[in-house]
Design a protein around this motif. Structure first.
Motif, PDB file in Angstrom:
ATOM      1  N   TYR A 169       0.833  -1.205   0.000  1.00 18.22           N
ATOM      2  CA  TYR A 169       0.000   0.000   0.000  1.00 18.22           C
ATOM      3  C   TYR A 169       0.875   1.266   0.000  1.00 18.22           C
ATOM      4  N   LEU A 170       1.856   1.323   0.900  1.00 17.53           N
ATOM      5  CA  LEU A 170       2.747   2.493   0.967  1.00 17.53           C
ATOM      6  C   LEU A 170       3.680   2.566  -0.243  1.00 17.53           C
ATOM      7  N   ALA A 171       4.145   1.401  -0.719  1.00 13.27           N
ATOM      8  CA  ALA A 171       5.029   1.382  -1.888  1.00 13.27           C
ATOM      9  C   ALA A 171       4.305   1.898  -3.125  1.00 13.27           C
ATOM     10  N   LEU A 172       3.048   1.502  -3.292  1.00 16.03           N
ATOM     11  CA  LEU A 172       2.265   1.997  -4.427  1.00 16.03           C
ATOM     12  C   LEU A 172       2.057   3.501  -4.331  1.00 16.03           C
ATOM     13  N   GLY A 173       1.782   3.990  -3.135  1.00 14.20           N
ATOM     14  CA  GLY A 173       1.642   5.430  -2.946  1.00 14.20           C
ATOM     15  C   GLY A 173       2.918   6.167  -3.298  1.00 14.20           C
ATOM     16  N   SER A 178       1.998   9.732  -4.240  1.00 14.43           N
ATOM     17  CA  SER A 178       0.846  10.090  -3.401  1.00 14.43           C
ATOM     18  C   SER A 178       0.863   9.297  -2.099  1.00 14.43           C
ATOM     19  N   ARG A 179       2.045   9.047  -1.573  1.00 14.70           N
ATOM     20  CA  ARG A 179       2.178   8.227  -0.360  1.00 14.70           C
ATOM     21  C   ARG A 179       1.275   8.758   0.743  1.00 14.70           C
ATOM     22  N   GLY A 180       0.529   7.848   1.355  1.00 10.87           N
ATOM     23  CA  GLY A 180      -0.355   8.210   2.454  1.00 10.87           C
ATOM     24  C   GLY A 180      -1.769   8.541   2.010  1.00 10.87           C
ATOM     25  N   LYS A 181      -1.998   8.666   0.718  1.00 10.99           N
ATOM     26  CA  LYS A 181      -3.349   8.923   0.203  1.00 10.99           C
ATOM     27  C   LYS A 181      -3.902   7.617  -0.368  1.00 10.99           C
ATOM     28  N   PRO A 182      -5.163   7.300  -0.092  1.00 17.08           N
ATOM     29  CA  PRO A 182      -5.683   5.969  -0.421  1.00 17.08           C
ATOM     30  C   PRO A 182      -6.107   5.742  -1.875  1.00 17.08           C
ATOM     31  N   ASP A 183      -6.412   6.793  -2.626  1.00 16.24           N
ATOM     32  CA  ASP A 183      -7.034   6.591  -3.941  1.00 16.24           C
ATOM     33  C   ASP A 183      -6.203   5.720  -4.882  1.00 16.24           C
ATOM     34  N   TYR A 184      -4.949   6.059  -5.056  1.00 15.11           N
ATOM     35  CA  TYR A 184      -4.125   5.327  -6.016  1.00 15.11           C
ATOM     36  C   TYR A 184      -3.863   3.881  -5.579  1.00 15.11           C
TER      37      TYR A 184
END
Length: 196
Positions: A169-173, A178-184
């Protein structure tokens, strides 16, 4: 040449929005920079190898199933086969799930080889051009080459996974800027479900 670039950009924007964020150029330890540079240097074409016959059969089944699913997005059979075998090879080479990489590509570029985002990210995996300066040979045009783009994208995502201690989740952000934001991350994880 300039007319071609304008036409390419117009085609890209007309085909739909590209969802790449603004990947951040981060300070990297020399060892990390060297490891990434080595990961993208090998220009050997993807050639799947299998330890067992069962692995080969599973790969062939995966390839057939994914090819059928991608037919609308990539109608040319040879292009689709090369794309899928390269995704599989580069994802596995980086220790990633090929289905997750397909989900990321779906969100990032909708499988468009020449996609360019508003912030300048390029190709299938929407790699920011600064990466060619940091770990490559400064050839930004190569980011439109299928294997180069997939190799950069997979190596960069692997680095972010390592930086985030395996937290996808954090790596994708981080990958999307957009680290820390959930949309992506949620969009990629949802798209991944379509490719499992």
């Amino acid at each position: 040449m300039r007319t071609l670039g304008v036409a390419l950009l117009a085609t890209t924007f007309a085909a739909g929005a590209v969802h790449a964020g603004n990947q951040k150029e981060e300070a990297l330890a020399d060892s990390v920079r060297l490891a990434l540079s080595n990961a993208i240097k090998d220009a050997t074409p993807p050639r799947p190898s299998f330890r067992t016959e069962d692995e080969r059969v599973r790969y062939q089944a995966w390839l057939a199933q994914m090819s059928s699913r991608l037919q609308r997005k990539l109608p040319d059979e040879q292009t689709r086969a090369e794309f899928l075998s390269t995704v599989w090879y580069e994802a596995r080479r980086a220790g990633l799930d090929p289905g997750m990489v397909l989900g990321l590509i779906q969100v990032e570029s909708a499988y468009r080889k020449y996609a360019v985002s508003i912030v300048g990210a390029r190709g299938y995996m929407q790699v920011m051009p600064f990466w060619t300066n940091v770990i490559g040979d400064r050839n930004r045009r190569a980011l439109f080459d299928m294997q180069t783009n997939l190799r950069y994208g997979c190596a960069i995502l692997r680095m972010y996974l390592d930086m985030e201690a395996g937290n996808l989740y954090l790596a994708l952000g981080r990958y999307n800027g957009s680290r820390g934001k959930p949309d992506y991350p949620n969009a990629v994880l949802s798209a991944w479900n379509n490719w499992k």
